[in-house]
Design an enzyme around this catalytic site. Structure first.
Site, PDB file in Angstrom:
ATOM      1  CB  SER A 260      -3.132   3.834  -0.772  1.00  0.00           C
ATOM      2  OG  SER A 260      -3.484   3.675  -2.340  1.00  0.00           O
TER       3      SER A 260
ATOM      4  CB  ILE B  88      -0.737   0.026   1.330  1.00  0.00           C
ATOM      5  CG1 ILE B  88      -1.995  -1.221   1.229  1.00  0.00           C
ATOM      6  CG2 ILE B  88      -1.737   1.410   1.292  1.00  0.00           C
ATOM      7  CD1 ILE B  88      -2.753  -1.340   2.412  1.00  0.00           C
ATOM      8  CG  ASP B  89       0.402   4.391  -2.839  1.00  0.00           C
ATOM      9  OD1 ASP B  89      -0.332   5.183  -2.124  1.00  0.00           O
ATOM     10  OD2 ASP B  89       0.181   4.356  -4.146  1.00  0.00           O
ATOM     11  CB  SER B  90       2.814   7.234   1.156  1.00  0.00           C
ATOM     12  OG  SER B  90       2.968   8.137  -0.011  1.00  0.00           O
TER      13      SER B  90
END
Lengths: 333, 82
Positions: free
Chosen positions: B43, B39-41
């Protein structure tokens, strides 16, 4: 004793025309991915940027500002001599003084127009529109040129993963003048200096001079903190700008937010629950984040692609380093 | 009314699914948001804000950095709502 007089201006104002200039060089994601150990796919997914426009070594913010402002003045059909004030929103002036605006005013042939810069980062253009509106209605000016102009590539560190790969170079300009009816709604603006550190330069100029090993000051941000503020806090500001203008989301023709990141734009549109009929400016995909220049650049492109939008209402909102923000509903030129 | 640890985990998994499409049964306490769930920052921040609303808690920016695993997030939320 003669009574002291006070100036009075036009009852209403509007944006008469726009102008645009983008950096002369296309910079792809592959071009910037190496130093941040990243890839085209990673950048597209996180930012929606496919490529950004940057200036070559010989093209400066003043050149971009000149091209954009010239186009706007010609499109307005007014003589440069009729311009009373030139306002440039920028964080890219190459010197702390004099202003970029004074140099621009001279190049445009508007001398002796008042000229000054605004330091409000990505909200700078909306601050400029607020000031132009106020100057004209108070009688301090009849026509005002507002320009957002940036050469951010000069202050981007290629190895920085927080913001550098988002940045582009460009200038967008508007001529603001008197109008028969309301063309600029009330501005909702403000600041939150408690988040002064969230986005900005990584070190002061003087420190860089004393300790050149540490490098020239460049831009940095705390992306997560800025993202949260930019979407959820700014959604409240955008809603307030609609309320004070007396405009419903369904009455908007376009939404032109600061082009910070496509993910912010998408989430923002979701929070505002804009109807599908509202055009959303997405100039960031091929221009990049150009700070103060991004709103007029995005609006200029939107009108090129959708000329039928002219005369409709657009919600514009800028937000950035300070933190600062500004929003207003304007009639599209 | 305060949610139990199990309810917070289930609710958080739902938010993760909504934002990323990751199946809810993949969202287990030992998983790292970035390493395991990818999960990226951005999201992550969307999930955080939605979790604040769902569970009526405050998760400050500085705290988000400490919540590396699903279990840590569940523990923080469970405690914060108490």
């Amino acid at each position: 004793m003669s009574p002291l007089r006070q100036s009075q201006g036009a009852a209403f104002t509007r944006i008469l025309s726009l102008g645009a200039a983008r950096g002369d060089t296309v910079v792809t994601n592959d071009d910037v991915a190496g130093p941040i150990d990243s890839s085209d796919e990673w950048i597209r997914q996180r930012t929606g940027i496919i490529e950004r426009r940057r200036s070559s070594a010989t093209e400066h913010a003043i050149d971009l500002a000149h091209t954009a402002a010239n186009e706007a003045i010609q499109a307005a059909g007014i003589d440069p001599g009729a311009i009373d004030a030139v306002i440039v929103a920028t964080i890219s002036n190459t010197v702390q003084t004099p202003s970029l605006a004074a140099l621009l005013a001279d190049r445009l042939g508007t001398t002796p127009a008042a000229a000054y810069d605004i330091s409000a980062a990505c909200a700078g253009y909306t601050y400029g529109i607020a000031q132009a509106d106020a100057l004209i209605r108070s009688g301090a000016a009849t026509y005002v040129v507002v320009v957002g102009a940036e050469k951010l590539s000069d202050i981007a560190e290629p190895t920085d993963r927080s913001i550098s790969f988002l940045l582009g170079d460009g200038a967008g300009a508007a001529v603001v003048g008197p109008s028969d009816d309301v063309g600029i709604g009330p501005t909702v603006w403000g600041s939150d200096g408690s988040k002064w550190d969230a986005v900005g330069m990584n070190r002061p100029l003087r420190e860089a001079f004393d300790d050149p090993q540490g490098g020239f000051p460049t831009l940095r941000q705390d992306g997560q903190a800025v993202f949260r503020w930019a979407v959820w806090e700014m959604a409240k500001v955008a809603k307030r700008a609609l309320e004070v203008a007396g405009v419903l989301p369904s009455e908007l023709t376009a939404f032109v937010p600061h082009q910070a990141n496509m993910r912010i734009i998408d989430e923002f549109a979701k929070q505002l629950a804009l109807p599908e009929s509202v055009l959303i400016a997405r100039d960031i995909a091929t221009t990049g984040n150009t700070s103060a220049a991004s709103i007029p650049l995005a609006m200029h492109r939107l009108l090129q692609e959708h000329p039928e939008a002219s005369g409709g209402l657009a919600l514009q909102i800028g937000f950035g380093a300070g933190l600062v923000f500004g929003a207003q509903v304007v009639r599209l030129p | 009314m305060a949610h139990t640890t199990e309810e917070v985990l289930a609710g958080l998994a739902e938010l993760v699914t909504d934002e990323t499409g990751i199946a809810a049964d993949q969202v287990t306490v030992e998983k790292s948001f970035t390493e395991d769930l990818d999960i990226d920052s951005i999201s992550m921040m969307t999930i955080v804000v939605n979790a604040e609303e769902k569970f009526d808690v405050k998760i400050p920016d500085d705290e988000v950095k400490n919540l590396t695993t699903v279990g840590e997030a569940v523990a923080f939320i469970t405690k914060a709502q108490a």
